[in-house]
Design an enzyme around this catalytic site. Structure first.
Site, short mmCIF file in Angstrom:
data_model
loop_
_atom_site.label_atom_id
_atom_site.label_comp_id
_atom_site.label_asym_id
_atom_site.label_seq_id
_atom_site.Cartn_x
_atom_site.Cartn_y
_atom_site.Cartn_z
N ASP A 65 6.01 21.84 -26.58
CA ASP A 65 6.04 20.51 -25.97
C ASP A 65 7.11 20.51 -24.89
OD1 ASP A 65 6.14 17.62 -25.55
OD2 ASP A 65 5.05 17.48 -27.44
N HIS A 115 13.34 11.14 11.74
CA HIS A 115 12.63 9.87 11.63
C HIS A 115 13.27 8.80 12.50
CE1 HIS A 115 10.28 11.20 8.09
NE2 HIS A 115 11.35 11.90 7.82
N ARG A 153 1.98 1.32 15.19
CA ARG A 153 1.56 1.14 13.81
C ARG A 153 1.97 -0.23 13.31
NH1 ARG A 153 5.98 4.71 10.41
NH2 ARG A 153 4.77 3.98 8.64
N HIS A 198 0.84 -1.20 0.00
CA HIS A 198 0.00 0.00 0.00
C HIS A 198 0.88 1.25 0.00
CE1 HIS A 198 -2.85 3.08 1.26
NE2 HIS A 198 -2.11 3.30 2.34
N HIS A 243 13.38 11.98 3.38
CA HIS A 243 12.77 13.23 3.77
C HIS A 243 12.57 14.19 2.59
CE1 HIS A 243 10.57 15.37 6.65
NE2 HIS A 243 10.98 16.43 6.02
N LYS A 294 3.80 30.05 3.83
CA LYS A 294 2.91 29.62 2.74
C LYS A 294 1.45 29.69 3.16
CE LYS A 294 5.71 27.01 -0.28
NZ LYS A 294 5.22 27.74 -1.43
N TYR A 325 8.92 15.99 0.55
CA TYR A 325 8.65 17.31 -0.04
C TYR A 325 8.44 17.22 -1.54
CZ TYR A 325 9.61 18.98 4.57
OH TYR A 325 9.55 19.17 5.91
N GLU A 331 12.07 13.26 -0.27
CA GLU A 331 10.97 12.60 -0.99
C GLU A 331 9.62 13.09 -0.49
OE1 GLU A 331 10.55 10.57 -3.46
OE2 GLU A 331 8.50 9.87 -3.09
N TRP A 345 7.07 0.00 3.93
CA TRP A 345 7.56 0.74 2.76
C TRP A 345 8.92 1.37 3.04
CZ3 TRP A 345 8.85 5.79 1.34
CH2 TRP A 345 8.66 6.77 2.32
N THR A 352 6.94 26.99 5.97
CA THR A 352 5.62 26.39 5.74
C THR A 352 4.53 27.32 6.24
OG1 THR A 352 6.72 24.29 6.19
CG2 THR A 352 4.34 24.24 5.97
N SER A 357 -1.52 27.30 -4.98
CA SER A 357 -1.20 28.71 -5.21
C SER A 357 -1.72 29.20 -6.56
CB SER A 357 0.32 28.93 -5.16
OG SER A 357 0.83 28.44 -3.96
N SER A 391 12.95 6.27 -14.05
CA SER A 391 11.82 7.01 -14.62
C SER A 391 11.71 8.40 -13.99
CB SER A 391 10.54 6.21 -14.38
OG SER A 391 9.42 7.03 -14.51
N SER A 392 11.81 8.48 -12.66
CA SER A 392 11.68 9.77 -11.99
C SER A 392 12.79 10.72 -12.38
CB SER A 392 11.72 9.61 -10.47
OG SER A 392 10.64 8.88 -10.04
#
Lengths: 534, 370
Positions: A107, A305, A452, A78, A255, A333, A259, A257, A143, A330, A270, A171-172
């Protein structure tokens, strides 16, 4: 010179190819954007079914539907599918569709690579999902795949998982290179960097984050591969390695990731809030700088983490302070969005509703993030449902609501038809209620002490788990309304004008709806209405 | 019997949530000075967040209500105000600093591991905890005591469902106890909310933590780091006793040790070993190899019908005693006493249709001497 002219001419008659080859061989940013978005939607439902399996098992204490080993496979898959298969491809799809139209180019800069970066993904995910059918089952180590659970103690399918992660990473990275090349080289004449729409800005910064950290992810899975098959001991203390090294490397990727999955969302919101508040964004410049600051800070907070792994005191303090610091940009924003709404002239179409819910619920996720940053308090929150509540608040009503908002906002532009507004609002309200019923009680569960990733729990956690499961099914099934709305909008509906929304602003709204196959064949002349010296 | 089981199952489904309803929504204050200061810290941050939320969402909902087009609102044209932007950068920084000060103080207190009066090494195993009292001859394993029947809904769940163990960790009240945490296999995390102690147990490394509990009592927790199949089934129970009761408990442990040695001298028949072996098997082996010895294909090998169970006993005994390196199979020589080892091996060799014959307590005793 002659050959160039010929190419230009031949593209004039050159529409989409017929049948399946249109999608297989396409180098068109809109087709590839559509493929990414459809892929993401599919994965959203696959990952969603896994989430509902998890919630169904957790409906009551005791083991009812699935066994613990399968439960662990479900939580792992998941997470991986939602992060790498649903959220990230959705943002890449939106980037493909919108960035060329927003910066006034025909393009993406590297169209063939664009085709390749998409078509890697279905193969990567077929391989990842095929592990569910293998002997020993799919990856079952979460994960975050902490070693040595994911190395010495992993099921044999871990090797397929590693290869799938490598493919997603390739790919990314290609997607990110394409975004950067497009933004830096293909802007319309007159569009300076500080004139770019915020969605373009946030994606530019996100793309740099991707290029910086995807190789780190590739590195960490390669180290796992070496440990599993080639006798190294990066993460095995018995051979002189260190399991905590895995966590440092993983979160140095992990981390930023996080963001990567939220900065484009900031960009989308925005764009949408000024449109429906009919008032320009309060602080464009500070929004750009805030995004940049968040991106830079994301590289020096990773060990929050890992507060319980036994870091030295100085390390705990450093990572606590840097993490708290992220609240400042943050906050800037959030204040900006609110200041944009203040004394505006607001209407509440579906994209605006999703964006408003984003602001409120993402901020709630931000507050719980701030609480988690406090290291001594984190010893109580860490690895409990409080964390699950936190990151689902920033990812579901955060990232995913922003993707929904973007889809409704730009659907009329993409298809040339208005979507069904009443159905959109119904989708919004059911999702909003469902999300809160699912994830708000998880704060309580975590504080009351529920860890968890457990398939069964003590009796005092029974009530809120039951509530959360009801919410999850409500949220899950509400998404079918979205699918219906998108399909019917693609087929028919009221004709959309070029501007679509009364308050819309930006180059994409100067093109007709739907836009021509090659967005801007003639570069538009761009003038920023807000810049004094232009 | 089957019918009864179903009725019980149905009763269990509806009974459990109703009686246990307590809808706890917040952290507990806990039983130590540290846990109380963590609780206070948590509440302070929570109220600060609520206050910020009231202001920010207040302005937002004010705008949503008053500045809507349907009320005839016309959009203003203001944007970018250096003073406002400096203010909403500086004010959060001040709030953050005011949060960081008490947080740092508590953290520094938590890291002060000096002057402990008792050292206990805690080792995580898949899926149980081992407690070794350093410089004392106390060393035992602590695993889940909830019967399987409750987990699979054939019996009504007890009050401490999944939070009960066979042998709790016992510590004295009013004394600083230092924990040295490590692991035998994967990463685990030892967490007791009432003590505000959560520390990872990492294979090959030793982490330190400590607690000082004022009042005797029983405090429950769970493993907090995903550690494989039965991560949800490795609870922690800490029994805090008054210093006098603690001394009695220590003395009792020495007596138990003697009794255990005596029982190893006794002659055990195969039937007796089978009965005892079944109990040991359920507690120590069934989590992986399953209750009917069928294993989980691709992860944990089946024991029923395995050639290892009917062939030469030496190889089987070796696997149980010393584990299989590079796999999840642990070395049970350190976990079980000689009688239990002989019993469980005998059970495995003769249950589920296996025909491997008995292994005696004496054989195991001889092997362990080597």
């Amino acid at each position: 010179m002659g050959s160039l002219e010929q190419t230009v001419h031949s593209t004039d008659h050159h529409g989409p190819a017929k049948g399946i080859t249109r999608w297989l061989y396409t180098t068109n940013h809109k087709d590839i954007g559509t493929l990414y978005l459809l892929f993401s939607l599919t994965m959203f439902f696959v990952g969603g079914c896994m989430a509902l399996t998890i919630r169904a098992e957790l409906f009551q204490p005791g083991l009812q539907l699935i066994m613990p080993e399968f439960f662990n496979q479900m939580t792992t898959m998941h997470g991986l599918i939602m992060v790498f298969g649903a959220v990230m491809p959705a943002f890449v799809g939106l980037a493909n569709w919108m960035i060329p139209m927003m910066v006034g180019s025909p393009d993406m800069a590297l169209p063939r690579m664009n085709n390749w970066s998409f078509w890697i993904l279905p193969f990567a995910f077929v391989m990842m999902l095929s592990t569910l059918l293998m002997e020993g089952g799919a990856p079952n180590f979460g994960w975050t795949f902490y070693a040595p659970l994911s190395t010495t103690y992993a099921p044999p399918s871990v090797t397929y998982f590693i290869f799938a992660v490598h493919m997603m990473g390739i790919s990314s990275i290609m997607g990110a290179i394409n975004v950067i090349a497009t933004i830096l080289n293909m802007r319309a004449p007159g569009m300076k960097l500080m004139d770019m729409p915020l969605f373009v800005w946030t994606w530019l910064i996100t793309a740099f984050l991707l290029i910086a950290v995807m190789p780190v992810l590739a590195g960490v899975v390669t180290m796992m591969l070496m440990d599993i098959h080639f006798g190294t001991s990066f993460f095995d203390a018995a051979g002189g390695g260190d399991p905590v090294l895995f966590q440092h490397v993983f979160w140095f990727f992990g981390h930023p990731e996080v963001y990567i999955m939220i900065l484009p969302a900031f960009g989308i919101v925005s764009e949408i809030i000024p449109t429906f508040a009919r008032k320009r964004l309060f602080g464009y410049t500070s929004m750009v700088y805030a995004t940049g600051s968040i991106a830079i800070l994301s590289f020096i907070v990773w060990a929050h983490h890992m507060f319980t792994v036994g870091l030295p005191l100085a390390g705990e303090l450093f990572f606590m302070y840097t993490t708290m610091l992220i609240a400042v940009p943050t906050g800037v924003k959030v204040f900006n969005w609110v200041a944009t709404m203040f004394r505006g002239s607001m209407t509440f179409e579906t994209p605006m509703l999703f964006s408003l819910a984003f602001v409120v619920l993402f901020t709630i996720g931000g507050f719980s993030g701030l609480m988690l940053a406090i290291a001594p308090a984190d010893f109580q929150y860490h690895d409990t449902y409080f964390v699950v509540a936190h990151f689902h608040y920033v990812l579901v009503p955060g990232s995913i609501f922003s993707i929904m908002a973007a889809a409704y906002y730009w659907l009329p532009k993409w298809t040339g038809h208005m979507y069904n507004e009443a159905m959109g609002k119904l989708h919004f309200w059911l999702s909003f209620i469902g999300v809160n019923i699912t994830f708000f009680p998880m704060h309580f569960l975590g504080l009351a002490g529920m860890p968890r990733r457990i398939p069964d729990y003590a009796l005092q956690f029974a009530d809120f788990n039951m509530v959360a499961t009801f919410g999850a099914f409500l949220f899950g099934f509400s998404q079918l309304i979205f699918v219906y709305n998108v399909i019917s909008c693609a087929r028919s509906g009221k004709k959309a004008t070029a501007r679509v929304w009364e308050g819309s602003h930006g180059l994409e709204w100067t093109l007709p709806s739907p836009p021509p196959y090659h967005s801007f064949t003639e570069p538009p002349v761009f003038t920023n209405p807000h810049r004094e010296n232009s | 019997m089957r019918r009864n089981g179903r009725v019980l199952l149905l009763a269990g489904l509806f009974y459990a949530p109703l009686v246990s309803a307590d809808w706890q929504i917040n952290l507990i204050e806990g039983a130590t000075e540290i846990s109380r200061s963590v609780y206070n810290l948590h509440m302070v941050i929570f109220y600060i967040c609520v206050a910020i939320a009231v202001v920010v969402f207040g302005v937002m909902f004010w705008s949503i209500f008053w500045h809507r087009k349907s009320r005839g609102a016309k959009a203003a044209h203001f944007h970018e105000s250096t003073w406002v932007e400096i203010a909403w950068t500086i004010v959060p920084v001040i709030i953050l600093v005011s949060m960081a000060v008490p947080a740092s103080t508590t953290l520094i207190q938590m890291y002060d591991k000096n002057n402990a009066e008792l050292d206990i090494q805690i080792t995580g195993y898949q899926w149980k905890w081992r407690y070794q009292y350093l410089n004392q001859d106390i060393d035992f394993f602590s695993s889940l005591a909830t019967p399987q029947e409750q987990i699979i809904n054939e019996q009504i769940k007890g009050d401490n469902y999944l939070l009960e163990v066979d042998k709790p960790l016992v510590i004295p009240a009013g004394k600083k106890v230092r924990f040295l945490l490590t692991s035998n296999d994967v990463i685990h995390s030892w967490w007791v909310p009432a003590l505000a102690v959560k520390k990872d147990a990492i294979p090959g490394f030793v982490n330190e933590s400590w607690t000082l509990v004022d009042e005797p009592g029983i405090y429950r927790g769970q493993c907090a780091e995903l550690c494989g199949r039965d991560h949800g089934f490795m609870p922690i129970v800490v029994e805090v006793k008054s210093p006098e009761d603690y001394q009695l408990w220590v003395a009792e442990q020495a007596n138990l040790k003697v009794a255990e040695q005596q029982s190893a001298q006794k002659e055990w028949s195969q039937a007796e070993l089978m009965i005892r072996g079944e109990e040991v098997y359920k507690a120590s082996c069934a989590a992986c190899h399953q209750f009917e010895g069928q294993g989980i294909p691709g992860i944990f090998p089946a024991l029923a019908g395995s050639p290892l169970m009917s062939g030469d006993s030496a190889e089987h005994v070796d696997a149980v005693l010393h584990g299989r390196s590079g796999t999840a199979m642990q070395a049970f020589a350190e976990q079980l006493n000689t009688v239990d080892l002989a019993a469980v091996i005998t059970y495995e060799r003769n249950a589920w249709g296996n025909q491997g014959g008995a292994v005696t307590v004496q054989q195991i005793t001889e092997l362990l001497k080597e």
